[in-house]
Scaffold this active site. Structure first.
Site, PDB file in Angstrom:
ATOM      1  N   LYS A 229       0.827  -1.216   0.000  1.00  0.00           N
ATOM      2  CA  LYS A 229       0.000   0.000   0.000  1.00  0.00           C
ATOM      3  C   LYS A 229       0.856   1.258   0.000  1.00  0.00           C
ATOM      4  CE  LYS A 229      -4.367  -1.712   0.712  1.00  0.00           C
ATOM      5  NZ  LYS A 229      -5.623  -1.912   1.348  1.00  0.00           N
TER       6      LYS A 229
ATOM      7  N   LYS B 289      -4.484 -11.072  -7.096  1.00  0.00           N
ATOM      8  CA  LYS B 289      -5.780 -11.393  -6.489  1.00  0.00           C
ATOM      9  C   LYS B 289      -6.878 -10.477  -7.038  1.00  0.00           C
ATOM     10  CE  LYS B 289      -6.032  -8.475  -2.396  1.00  0.00           C
ATOM     11  NZ  LYS B 289      -6.570  -8.314  -1.086  1.00  0.00           N
TER      12      LYS B 289
ATOM     13  N   LYS C 102     -10.862  -4.766  -6.009  1.00  0.00           N
ATOM     14  CA  LYS C 102     -11.700  -3.677  -6.539  1.00  0.00           C
ATOM     15  C   LYS C 102     -10.863  -2.643  -7.312  1.00  0.00           C
ATOM     16  CE  LYS C 102     -11.321  -2.042  -1.946  1.00  0.00           C
ATOM     17  NZ  LYS C 102     -11.356  -3.127  -1.004  1.00  0.00           N
TER      18      LYS C 102
HETATM   19  P1  ATP Z   1      -7.955  -4.071  -1.768  1.00  0.00           P
HETATM   20  O1  ATP Z   1      -8.446  -4.034  -3.175  1.00  0.00           O
HETATM   21  O2  ATP Z   1      -7.886  -2.734  -1.095  1.00  0.00           O
HETATM   22  O3  ATP Z   1      -6.730  -4.921  -1.560  1.00  0.00           O
HETATM   23  P2  ATP Z   1      -9.876  -6.093  -1.318  1.00  0.00           P
HETATM   24  O4  ATP Z   1     -10.999  -5.768  -2.214  1.00  0.00           O
HETATM   25  O5  ATP Z   1      -8.901  -7.115  -1.738  1.00  0.00           O
HETATM   26  O6  ATP Z   1      -9.097  -4.777  -0.941  1.00  0.00           O
HETATM   27  P3  ATP Z   1     -10.018  -6.505   1.500  1.00  0.00           P
HETATM   28  O7  ATP Z   1     -10.784  -5.467   2.208  1.00  0.00           O
HETATM   29  O8  ATP Z   1      -8.525  -6.438   1.542  1.00  0.00           O
HETATM   30  O9  ATP Z   1     -10.528  -6.545   0.014  1.00  0.00           O
HETATM   31  O10 ATP Z   1     -10.413  -7.945   1.980  1.00  0.00           O
HETATM   32  C1  ATP Z   1     -11.589  -8.297   2.666  1.00  0.00           C
HETATM   33  C2  ATP Z   1     -11.637  -9.804   2.893  1.00  0.00           C
HETATM   34  O11 ATP Z   1     -11.804 -10.476   1.661  1.00  0.00           O
HETATM   35  C3  ATP Z   1     -10.375 -10.373   3.510  1.00  0.00           C
HETATM   36  O12 ATP Z   1     -10.726 -11.433   4.390  1.00  0.00           O
HETATM   37  C4  ATP Z   1      -9.608 -10.876   2.344  1.00  0.00           C
HETATM   38  O13 ATP Z   1      -8.732 -11.911   2.682  1.00  0.00           O
HETATM   39  C5  ATP Z   1     -10.724 -11.380   1.447  1.00  0.00           C
HETATM   40  N1  ATP Z   1     -10.357 -11.266   0.042  1.00  0.00           N
HETATM   41  C6  ATP Z   1     -10.110 -10.103  -0.633  1.00  0.00           C
HETATM   42  N2  ATP Z   1      -9.800 -10.353  -1.908  1.00  0.00           N
HETATM   43  C7  ATP Z   1      -9.830 -11.703  -2.050  1.00  0.00           C
HETATM   44  C8  ATP Z   1      -9.593 -12.587  -3.145  1.00  0.00           C
HETATM   45  N3  ATP Z   1      -9.294 -12.123  -4.342  1.00  0.00           N
HETATM   46  N4  ATP Z   1      -9.727 -13.919  -2.934  1.00  0.00           N
HETATM   47  C9  ATP Z   1     -10.072 -14.400  -1.726  1.00  0.00           C
HETATM   48  N5  ATP Z   1     -10.299 -13.625  -0.647  1.00  0.00           N
HETATM   49  C10 ATP Z   1     -10.186 -12.295  -0.796  1.00  0.00           C
END
Ligand code: ATP
Ligand code: LTN
Length: 337
Positions: A117, A199, A202
């Protein structure tokens, strides 16, 4: 370490920093909902964490309430799960300060999410971004949680939480329960449809299926999904050489319960042209009822506010017990009543 309830306790949160997506659902929320009867459950919108990256205030407010509606629409019944806004329970910030004094600069410097980040937001590498894991440790430890259901990317944060708790307990006795990460076998990491080695997130909306996407949008995104870099148009699980296909198979398998072998057999002799729409269809079947229920709930602000209020009261009761114990242990003078 009070938890008089016989059930083990689960706790988790997601930042309302954007709209929820299929990765959040398969990696985290669907596992929370599936386990509601078995555990004592606490789930929150991590709004305090969200401001580590600059937010538009009106958007943050709207997304926080929408996220609550989406949690409920995903099957988190407010009767069986304590649902709340992190900022409504001041004990989170209060314990975070104390734990800051029991967390080392070196261990925070090693956190992958901080490194990622701070590389992404070079103009705003604030102290909150650095101490993010300490607030997360406070979130977990306040509730004496046994399990923290998260996707794989959050494992390192649960580990530092365990280290902080163990250090604190080593000085003051058994104050905190040491939590375990609870990572699903299937769906722990869903990759982006257009970037199958990163991964699903968003921040890359084209390759991200949001819970509120309509069937048309979902179909379009799957149509554009990257399948593989070799030229063999067949459905075979090979994460190394065909990460795009492996990701689609993982999504299909998690949603239908079929093994990779069964999927390979089902699509034997058929190519991506048949497989992509089939994956889109199971995703649409799963997400349509969620989207419709969330849309209905998002219009009922009075109901959502009442869930928040009730959740904050129930959460504060548990959180304040732990906070009081910590305050006593570290030597704060308790105010006269
Ligand atoms: P960012 O885009 O800011 O990294 P994000 O959309 O990946 O955020 P988080 O808020 O970091 O989402 O994650 C919320 C939850 O969803 C956490 O438990 C995280 O492990 C899970 N998660 C997020 N992205 C994935 C993914 N692609 N696959 C599986 N689990 C996920
Ligand atoms: N960092 C988490 C959100 C989060 C969390 C928590 C998860 C904040 N506090 C406590 C589990 C337990 C993320 O999902 N990005």
């Amino acid at each position: 370490m009070e938890n008089n309830n016989q059930k083990k306790r689960m706790l988790s949160g997601i930042q309302p920093s954007g709209d929820l997506h299929l990765g959040n659902y398969l990696g985290a929320i669907s596992n929370w909902a599936a386990r509601a009867d078995e555990f004592d459950n606490y789930y929150f919108m991590a709004d305090l964490h969200t401001i580590t990256v600059r937010q538009e205030p009106a958007d943050l407010r709207r997304r926080s309430l929408n996220q609550l509606a989406q949690y409920i629409a995903c099957g988190l019944d407010p009767e069986k799960n304590v649902l709340f806004m992190q900022s409504h329970v001041p004990a989170h910030s209060q314990l975070a300060w104390v734990l800051n004094c029991y967390t080392m600069f070196g261990e925070l410097s090693r956190m992958t999410q901080f490194k990622d980040k701070s590389a992404k937001h070079k103009d705003n590498i604030n102290a909150g971004l650095f101490t993010y894991p300490v607030l997360m440790a406070a979130d977990i430890l306040l509730y004496q949680a046994d399990y923290v259901p998260v996707g794989e990317d959050q494992k390192q944060h649960v580990e530092i939480c365990r280290d902080i708790a163990t250090r604190f307990n080593g000085i003051y006795g058994d104050v905190f329960k040491i939590p375990e990460p609870y990572i699903p076998k299937a769906g722990a990491r869903i990759y982006g449809l257009t970037t199958p080695t990163d991964k699903m997130s968003k921040s890359i909306p084209d390759g991200c299926i949001f819970l509120m996407d309509t069937p048309d949008v979902i179909n379009r995104k799957f149509k554009r999904a990257i399948t593989d870099s070799d030229t063999v148009n067949c459905i075979r699980y090979d994460k190394e050489n065909k990460p795009g296909v492996a990701n689609l198979m993982n999504i299909y398998s998690t949603l239908t319960g079929q093994s990779f072998e069964q999927i390979e057999a089902e699509f034997e002799g058929k190519g991506y042209g048949a497989f992509k729409p089939a994956v889109a269809e199971v995703v649409i079947d799963t997400l349509t009822p969620i989207r419709e229920e969330a849309e209905r709930l998002m219009k009922d602000k009075a109901y959502l506010n009442s869930v928040c209020k009730d959740g904050a009261e129930r959460a504060s009761y548990v959180a304040n017990k732990t906070l009081n114990k910590v305050y006593k242990k570290v030597g704060f003078l308790m105010p006269e009543r």
